[in-house]
Design a protein around this motif. Sequence first.
Motif, PDB file in Angstrom:
ATOM      1  N   GLN A  97      62.955  46.352  54.797  1.00  0.00           N
ATOM      2  CA  GLN A  97      63.723  45.820  53.766  1.00  0.00           C
ATOM      3  C   GLN A  97      62.994  45.906  52.189  1.00  0.00           C
ATOM      4  O   GLN A  97      61.731  45.877  52.070  1.00  0.00           O
ATOM      5  CB  GLN A  97      64.178  44.322  53.810  1.00  0.00           C
ATOM      6  CG  GLN A  97      64.958  44.231  55.254  1.00  0.00           C
ATOM      7  CD  GLN A  97      66.411  44.944  55.049  1.00  0.00           C
ATOM      8  OE1 GLN A  97      67.043  45.123  54.234  1.00  0.00           O
ATOM      9  NE2 GLN A  97      66.503  45.705  56.295  1.00  0.00           N
ATOM     10  N   PRO A  98      63.890  46.353  51.109  1.00  0.00           N
ATOM     11  CA  PRO A  98      62.976  46.367  49.756  1.00  0.00           C
ATOM     12  C   PRO A  98      62.437  45.049  49.596  1.00  0.00           C
ATOM     13  O   PRO A  98      62.940  43.998  50.072  1.00  0.00           O
ATOM     14  CB  PRO A  98      64.390  46.465  48.838  1.00  0.00           C
ATOM     15  CG  PRO A  98      65.364  47.153  49.673  1.00  0.00           C
ATOM     16  CD  PRO A  98      65.230  46.585  51.196  1.00  0.00           C
ATOM     17  N   GLY A  99      61.267  45.095  48.927  1.00  0.00           N
ATOM     18  CA  GLY A  99      60.434  43.951  48.550  1.00  0.00           C
ATOM     19  C   GLY A  99      59.335  43.665  49.850  1.00  0.00           C
ATOM     20  O   GLY A  99      58.668  42.723  49.494  1.00  0.00           O
ATOM     21  N   GLU A 100      59.814  44.408  50.982  1.00  0.00           N
ATOM     22  CA  GLU A 100      58.547  43.873  51.940  1.00  0.00           C
ATOM     23  C   GLU A 100      57.345  44.804  51.654  1.00  0.00           C
ATOM     24  O   GLU A 100      57.276  45.686  50.939  1.00  0.00           O
ATOM     25  CB  GLU A 100      59.395  44.187  53.436  1.00  0.00           C
ATOM     26  CG  GLU A 100      60.338  43.184  53.873  1.00  0.00           C
ATOM     27  CD  GLU A 100      60.729  43.503  55.037  1.00  0.00           C
ATOM     28  OE1 GLU A 100      60.720  42.280  56.037  1.00  0.00           O
ATOM     29  OE2 GLU A 100      60.940  44.355  55.803  1.00  0.00           O
ATOM     30  N   THR A 101      56.179  44.347  52.639  1.00  0.00           N
ATOM     31  CA  THR A 101      55.009  45.370  52.543  1.00  0.00           C
ATOM     32  C   THR A 101      54.660  45.911  53.588  1.00  0.00           C
ATOM     33  O   THR A 101      54.831  45.389  54.804  1.00  0.00           O
ATOM     34  CB  THR A 101      53.908  44.051  52.063  1.00  0.00           C
ATOM     35  OG1 THR A 101      54.180  43.435  50.911  1.00  0.00           O
ATOM     36  CG2 THR A 101      52.560  44.935  51.982  1.00  0.00           C
ATOM     37  N   ARG A 104      58.066  53.764  49.957  1.00  0.00           N
ATOM     38  CA  ARG A 104      58.232  53.644  48.077  1.00  0.00           C
ATOM     39  C   ARG A 104      59.850  53.732  48.128  1.00  0.00           C
ATOM     40  O   ARG A 104      60.245  53.126  46.878  1.00  0.00           O
ATOM     41  CB  ARG A 104      57.403  54.422  47.583  1.00  0.00           C
ATOM     42  CG  ARG A 104      55.793  53.883  47.760  1.00  0.00           C
ATOM     43  CD  ARG A 104      55.481  52.634  46.953  1.00  0.00           C
ATOM     44  NE  ARG A 104      55.606  52.780  45.615  1.00  0.00           N
ATOM     45  CZ  ARG A 104      56.250  51.548  44.933  1.00  0.00           C
ATOM     46  NH1 ARG A 104      56.668  50.665  45.475  1.00  0.00           N
ATOM     47  NH2 ARG A 104      56.120  51.675  43.496  1.00  0.00           N
ATOM     48  N   ALA A 105      60.568  54.643  48.601  1.00  0.00           N
ATOM     49  CA  ALA A 105      61.644  54.973  48.135  1.00  0.00           C
ATOM     50  C   ALA A 105      62.731  53.881  48.594  1.00  0.00           C
ATOM     51  O   ALA A 105      63.711  53.794  48.024  1.00  0.00           O
ATOM     52  CB  ALA A 105      62.103  56.554  48.926  1.00  0.00           C
ATOM     53  N   ILE A 106      62.392  53.206  49.476  1.00  0.00           N
ATOM     54  CA  ILE A 106      63.124  52.204  50.188  1.00  0.00           C
ATOM     55  C   ILE A 106      63.185  50.837  49.341  1.00  0.00           C
ATOM     56  O   ILE A 106      63.910  49.850  49.161  1.00  0.00           O
ATOM     57  CB  ILE A 106      62.946  51.840  51.596  1.00  0.00           C
ATOM     58  CG1 ILE A 106      63.293  52.969  52.471  1.00  0.00           C
ATOM     59  CG2 ILE A 106      63.273  50.428  52.014  1.00  0.00           C
ATOM     60  CD1 ILE A 106      62.847  52.834  53.904  1.00  0.00           C
ATOM     61  N   ASP A 124      54.372  43.062  56.375  1.00  0.00           N
ATOM     62  CA  ASP A 124      55.651  42.981  57.257  1.00  0.00           C
ATOM     63  C   ASP A 124      55.634  43.831  58.120  1.00  0.00           C
ATOM     64  O   ASP A 124      56.044  43.760  59.241  1.00  0.00           O
ATOM     65  CB  ASP A 124      56.876  42.699  56.182  1.00  0.00           C
ATOM     66  CG  ASP A 124      56.773  41.833  55.207  1.00  0.00           C
ATOM     67  OD1 ASP A 124      57.044  40.585  55.590  1.00  0.00           O
ATOM     68  OD2 ASP A 124      56.696  41.923  53.993  1.00  0.00           O
ATOM     69  N   VAL A 125      55.093  44.908  57.967  1.00  0.00           N
ATOM     70  CA  VAL A 125      55.210  46.205  58.732  1.00  0.00           C
ATOM     71  C   VAL A 125      53.877  46.943  58.705  1.00  0.00           C
ATOM     72  O   VAL A 125      53.318  47.255  57.649  1.00  0.00           O
ATOM     73  CB  VAL A 125      56.112  47.397  58.500  1.00  0.00           C
ATOM     74  CG1 VAL A 125      56.170  48.646  59.220  1.00  0.00           C
ATOM     75  CG2 VAL A 125      57.710  46.711  58.509  1.00  0.00           C
ATOM     76  N   TRP A 126      53.345  46.868  59.781  1.00  0.00           N
ATOM     77  CA  TRP A 126      52.065  48.086  60.029  1.00  0.00           C
ATOM     78  C   TRP A 126      52.429  49.084  60.805  1.00  0.00           C
ATOM     79  O   TRP A 126      52.835  49.324  62.103  1.00  0.00           O
ATOM     80  CB  TRP A 126      50.893  47.136  60.821  1.00  0.00           C
ATOM     81  CG  TRP A 126      49.784  47.833  60.899  1.00  0.00           C
ATOM     82  CD1 TRP A 126      49.302  48.796  61.797  1.00  0.00           C
ATOM     83  CD2 TRP A 126      48.261  47.490  60.407  1.00  0.00           C
ATOM     84  NE1 TRP A 126      48.088  49.350  61.423  1.00  0.00           N
ATOM     85  CE2 TRP A 126      47.446  48.545  60.896  1.00  0.00           C
ATOM     86  CE3 TRP A 126      47.918  46.517  59.795  1.00  0.00           C
ATOM     87  CZ2 TRP A 126      46.041  48.500  60.400  1.00  0.00           C
ATOM     88  CZ3 TRP A 126      46.580  46.267  59.455  1.00  0.00           C
ATOM     89  CH2 TRP A 126      45.657  47.331  59.872  1.00  0.00           C
TER      90      TRP A 126
END
Length: 327
Positions: free
Chosen positions: A144-148, A167-169, A214-216
């Motif tokens: 989601q936008p704003g996640e890392t 980055r596009a997301i 949030d995502v690896w």
Amino acid sequence: MKAAYINQTGPAENIVVGELPAPTPTGSQVLVHVGAASVNPIDTYIRSGLAPMPNMPFPFVIGSDLAGVVTAVGPDAKRFRVGDRVWGANEGKLGRQGTFSELAAVDEQRLYATPEHVSDEQAAALALVGITSHLGLVEHAQLQPGETVLVNGGSGGVGSTVIQMARAIGATVIATTSGAEKMEYCRTLGANHVLDYRHDDVPKRVAELTGGVDVWWETSRMPNFDAIFAAMKLRGRVILIAGRASRVEFPVGAFYTKCLSLHGFAMFLASAEVQRQAAEQISEWLEAGKLHAKIDRVALLDDAAELHRLQEASDSGAIRGKLVVKM
């Protein structure tokens, strides 16, 4: 037609470049005059026999990705016409012939329109890595936008694509790689933070920079799950795409006490509809200039065996980007 093919699985020396009968499109297939194709690790696994494929036809044309122009259509084909530029990413598997040939008969459900200002070389170089990256980020991680997102191995073929897509997301991206040159490359792709995994304590630096990820996205064949789980936020998602023969320690407690999820997938087993959805957004990002493949070299079909050898030596730093064949 001229093609690069094998008569049995084995080393790169088994690749033959010679003449094969030109295919005729049947059913919903279209005939593509291949302008460019690229090499992926899965291509070397299939050629060597490490990734056995059912109903493998011999002689077997190697290669997964392609971009080119439609020259004929089968009787049931409806999506494309002669003269259309197309790209695709899922050939050379599950009984299908590959793409290292002047002509390829491909079912239209596995082809997508090439944006007007995108070269065949770029489209072919981004095909498999692009759909793989999109499936991982969107279908599995549901970014989601704003996640890392942390991309472990951000300067590689898939890793560099993941950085650009994240980055596009609208995500914040931390990339890991080794050496000043690769670190700067990750920055040019849009990574907000870049770490050198040889010197940085990655979980500690992640905590300092963002408080966790949030995502690896893991590209290593030997993932360090202790480090990965230490860097994750609550309910984080881990994406695995490498390590067919890997056997590593798994810290169970660190995994479930953070409510983490682990996602592994093979791109070529995703449904045609899911791949099409990914491809359509990839084409939009290509058209908008938000995606670009780093190409190490553009070679000729006669160089197919050498390209496979280079791909297999990629961990040694033998290549810096995608290996592309121009027909």
